[in-house]
Design a protein around this motif. Structure first.
Motif, mmCIF file in Angstrom:
data_model
loop_
_atom_site.group_PDB
_atom_site.id
_atom_site.type_symbol
_atom_site.label_atom_id
_atom_site.label_comp_id
_atom_site.label_asym_id
_atom_site.label_seq_id
_atom_site.Cartn_x
_atom_site.Cartn_y
_atom_site.Cartn_z
ATOM 1 N N ALA A 253 8.224 -1.825 7.899
ATOM 2 C CA ALA A 253 6.886 -2.158 7.498
ATOM 3 C C ALA A 253 5.892 -2.666 8.756
ATOM 4 O O ALA A 253 4.699 -2.503 8.618
ATOM 5 C CB ALA A 253 7.310 -3.438 6.695
ATOM 6 N N ALA A 254 6.536 -3.693 9.538
ATOM 7 C CA ALA A 254 5.599 -4.084 10.657
ATOM 8 C C ALA A 254 5.240 -2.916 11.462
ATOM 9 O O ALA A 254 3.947 -2.908 11.983
ATOM 10 C CB ALA A 254 6.360 -5.175 11.518
ATOM 11 N N LEU A 255 6.234 -1.916 11.787
ATOM 12 C CA LEU A 255 5.788 -0.822 12.533
ATOM 13 C C LEU A 255 4.804 0.123 11.939
ATOM 14 O O LEU A 255 3.508 0.635 12.538
ATOM 15 C CB LEU A 255 7.154 0.102 12.943
ATOM 16 N N TYR A 256 4.804 0.355 10.749
ATOM 17 C CA TYR A 256 3.969 0.918 9.952
ATOM 18 C C TYR A 256 2.267 0.371 9.998
ATOM 19 O O TYR A 256 1.512 1.188 10.395
ATOM 20 C CB TYR A 256 4.168 1.108 8.372
ATOM 21 N N LEU A 257 2.201 -0.915 9.689
ATOM 22 C CA LEU A 257 1.030 -1.724 10.044
ATOM 23 C C LEU A 257 0.575 -1.698 11.246
ATOM 24 O O LEU A 257 -0.752 -1.761 11.434
ATOM 25 C CB LEU A 257 0.890 -2.935 9.159
ATOM 26 N N MET A 258 1.234 -1.786 12.411
ATOM 27 C CA MET A 258 0.718 -1.703 13.540
ATOM 28 C C MET A 258 0.525 -0.247 14.373
ATOM 29 O O MET A 258 -0.164 -0.252 15.333
ATOM 30 C CB MET A 258 1.852 -2.624 14.568
ATOM 31 N N ASN A 269 -1.867 -6.329 0.785
ATOM 32 C CA ASN A 269 -0.767 -7.216 0.815
ATOM 33 C C ASN A 269 0.440 -6.156 0.628
ATOM 34 O O ASN A 269 0.855 -6.058 -0.597
ATOM 35 C CB ASN A 269 -1.193 -8.164 -0.016
ATOM 36 N N LEU A 270 1.362 -5.868 1.560
ATOM 37 C CA LEU A 270 2.454 -5.095 1.263
ATOM 38 C C LEU A 270 3.580 -5.996 0.800
ATOM 39 O O LEU A 270 4.134 -6.797 1.759
ATOM 40 C CB LEU A 270 3.123 -4.419 2.642
ATOM 41 N N VAL A 271 3.991 -6.185 -0.417
ATOM 42 C CA VAL A 271 4.966 -6.924 -1.251
ATOM 43 C C VAL A 271 6.338 -6.195 -0.921
ATOM 44 O O VAL A 271 6.611 -4.967 -1.441
ATOM 45 C CB VAL A 271 4.783 -7.171 -2.665
ATOM 46 N N ILE A 272 7.277 -6.929 0.020
ATOM 47 C CA ILE A 272 8.654 -6.291 0.020
ATOM 48 C C ILE A 272 9.506 -7.669 -0.433
ATOM 49 O O ILE A 272 10.053 -8.432 0.377
ATOM 50 C CB ILE A 272 8.936 -6.210 1.403
ATOM 51 N N ASP A 273 10.008 -7.548 -1.939
ATOM 52 C CA ASP A 273 10.598 -8.694 -2.292
ATOM 53 C C ASP A 273 12.012 -8.076 -3.309
ATOM 54 O O ASP A 273 12.483 -9.139 -3.910
ATOM 55 C CB ASP A 273 9.926 -9.459 -3.121
ATOM 56 N N GLY A 274 12.325 -7.100 -2.941
ATOM 57 C CA GLY A 274 13.323 -6.442 -3.820
ATOM 58 C C GLY A 274 13.098 -6.443 -5.326
ATOM 59 O O GLY A 274 14.022 -6.308 -6.013
ATOM 60 N N GLY A 275 11.908 -6.553 -5.444
ATOM 61 C CA GLY A 275 11.521 -6.345 -7.081
ATOM 62 C C GLY A 275 11.270 -7.471 -7.658
ATOM 63 O O GLY A 275 11.247 -7.793 -8.870
ATOM 64 N N TYR A 276 11.468 -8.727 -6.988
ATOM 65 C CA TYR A 276 11.575 -10.276 -7.418
ATOM 66 C C TYR A 276 10.297 -10.307 -8.453
ATOM 67 O O TYR A 276 10.196 -10.999 -9.240
ATOM 68 C CB TYR A 276 11.595 -11.115 -6.292
#
Length: 279
Positions: A253-258, A269-276
């Motif tokens: 995700a960081a590589l994608y945004l950089m 805002n890229l939410v990566i939370d396992g579906g929480y």
């Protein structure tokens, strides 16, 4: 590069090459350990030259092992810079030195942050001030200092704040009101700075994309030291994947945004939370 030329360049080269950051220069704050170091390692693995900012005078053995692994396996580098993000005068100088040594700066990940688990009625004004100076003001000043250098060298790049799903919800049975509020502020800050800096100006400045990554609960030694096994199990079971995240799962995700792969992504805002937060 003119806008049309840039678009032609993006759309005619092989798609996966857009993730290549060979020769690009990045700063990651809070990168002596934990998620910040993992993200720095990911950028270096993809060819970036990465400067890790953190408060400790010297990096520990784990950081040095990471540096050697990157050098030997990927022929790339990470460098350590002692820098407190709340020391804003020196922060500007440190970022100027990095940009000057490399004739520019291509991106920044603002990951420096602290956590305090305290019921709201027990916070003091000093507690709130300390947390916000690091988690919000430090991130804001990191971004503005970096943007000045990116504009000085007319580099079109990316700035990423490490926010949290805690900026979107009140975590069940986790008393972290100031942390949550600070992360919510970062999400709004990213939108506001994206509005100011994303478009390319007539003089060639601008073109700086600003986004957030909002992780869910991450499996770290600190989490296991602070919270009971019952709470950790509850949080694991509260997301769709039924487990905590590993720090390495945020590298891509960081590589994608950089990288240029996210050339049309800003104010997000890229939410990566396992579906929480999805149920």
């Amino acid at each position: 590069m003119e806008t049309q030329q840039r678009l032609t360049w993006l759309f005619t080269r092989p798609q996966l090459s857009q993730f290549n950051v060979d020769g690009k220069v990045f700063i990651v704050t809070g990168a002596a350990q934990g998620l910040g170091l993992v993200l720095a390692e990911g950028l270096a693995e993809a060819g970036g030259k990465v400067y890790c900012f953190d408060t400790c005078k010297h990096p520990d053995a784990h950081w040095l092992e990471c540096q050697e692994r990157i050098r030997s396996k990927h022929n790339s580098t990470i460098e350590y810079v002692q820098q407190d993000v709340t020391d804003t005068a020196h922060l500007q100088k440190s970022i100027q030195i990095v940009a000057g040594a490399n004739s520019g700066l291509d991106g920044v990940i603002a990951a420096a942050a602290i956590q305090q688990v305290t019921p709201a009625l027990e916070y003091t004004a000093a507690d709130v001030d300390k947390m916000m100076r690091i988690n919000f003001t430090g991130a804001f000043m990191t971004a503005t200092c970096a943007a000045r250098e990116m504009m000085r060298y007319k580099r079109q790049g990316s700035i990423c704040f490490i926010a949290s799903m805690s900026g979107l919800i009140a975590n069940k049975d986790m008393h972290t009101p100031v942390y949550n509020a600070g992360k919510a502020a970062l999400i709004q800050l990213a939108r506001s700075l994206a509005m100011e800096w994303s478009s390319i100006n007539e003089d060639g400045t601008g073109g700086i994309r600003v986004n957030c990554i909002s992780p869910g609960n991450i499996k770290t030694a600190m989490l296991e030291d602070v919270f009971s096994k019952d709470k950790i199990r509850m949080w694991s079971e509260s997301n769709m994947l039924g487990r905590l995240a590993e720090p390495e799962e945020f590298k891509s995700a960081a590589l994608y945004l950089m990288s240029e792969a996210s050339s049309f992504t800003t104010g997000s805002n890229l939410v990566i939370d396992g579906g929480y937060t999805a149920w």
